[in-house]
Design an enzyme around this catalytic site. Sequence first.
Site, PDB file in Angstrom:
ATOM      1  N   CYS A   2      15.510  25.405  25.861  1.00 22.20           N
ATOM      2  CA  CYS A   2      15.299  26.162  24.622  1.00 22.20           C
ATOM      3  C   CYS A   2      15.443  25.222  23.420  1.00 22.20           C
ATOM      4  O   CYS A   2      15.757  24.047  23.566  1.00 22.20           O
ATOM      5  CB  CYS A   2      16.329  27.268  24.493  1.00 22.20           C
ATOM      6  SG  CYS A   2      16.579  28.211  26.015  1.00 22.20           S
TER       7      CYS A   2
HETATM    8  N1  GLN Z   1      19.248  28.389  31.186  1.00 19.86           N
HETATM    9  C1  GLN Z   1      19.048  29.159  29.981  1.00 19.86           C
HETATM   10  C2  GLN Z   1      18.062  30.281  30.192  1.00 19.86           C
HETATM   11  O1  GLN Z   1      17.507  30.455  31.226  1.00 19.86           O
HETATM   12  C3  GLN Z   1      18.616  28.291  28.828  1.00 19.86           C
HETATM   13  C4  GLN Z   1      17.255  27.727  29.084  1.00 19.86           C
HETATM   14  C5  GLN Z   1      16.853  26.640  28.169  1.00 19.86           C
HETATM   15  O2  GLN Z   1      17.629  25.937  27.521  1.00 19.86           O
HETATM   16  N2  GLN Z   1      15.590  26.462  28.177  1.00 19.86           N
HETATM   17  O3  GLN Z   1      17.848  31.020  29.280  1.00 19.86           O
END
Ligand code: GLN
Length: 233
Positions: A2
């Site tokens: 994210c």
């Molecule tokens: N693992 C977290 C999720 O699935 C954050 C994912 C991310 O940082 N892309 O939301």
Amino acid sequence: MCRHLAWLGRPRSLASLVLEPPSSLLVQSWAPRRQRYGTVNADGWGVGFWADGRLARWRSPRPLWADPSFASVAPVLRSGCVVAAVRSATVGMPLEEGAAAPFTDGRALLSHNGRVSLDALPASRAAESTVDSALLAALVFQRGLDAIGDVVREVAAADPAARLNLIAADGRRLLATTWGDTLCVLVTDEGTALASEPWDDDPAWSDVPDHTLVEVTPDGVRLTPLDHPEPPA
Ligand code: GLN
């Protein structure tokens, strides 16, 4: 991964933080510039902020570009302490509003950029979702924000492949960690911003080294190295 950001300083509109910059979180939701894991961040978004002494939060399981009502309200929502994120869900994790950062216990906010094995996290009835990030947030809230560096070290020891870039806020300060992904800081006369990647080309943005604890208060920014976990025996 994210993309997330935070602001501590003079109150400013959520639109000026999340929507208006040339490489805003909105733009990063389809065209991030420095993302190493994943390509788009279209699996939900969220923003939490303090206004009039209260903690407020708006999250959605949709892409940020698909929530035009937020775009109409964001210019008139103002805050001096904000955490916001756009999500690229990790494979196998739930797609729901409750899995979008920032998470809260009613007093603090936490966003997680990364992934961690569920086996490395204690089950928690306080978690807002079964997503790894919500369990991690519940653990930090339970231990207290001052333990955020210890929690990152302990979780990384239990899952050496974990990526643990966190941003937390309590309305008066920001705490963040770098552990496996990018984080940038921008200090201005108006306040301090943290962001996974710069939202514009201002040369004042600087990169935070990996494995670092960041504390932002009205007095300034403090960076402390986080030790590497002991290698498994
Ligand atoms: N693992 C977290 C999720 O699935 C954050 C994912 C991310 O940082 N892309 O939301």
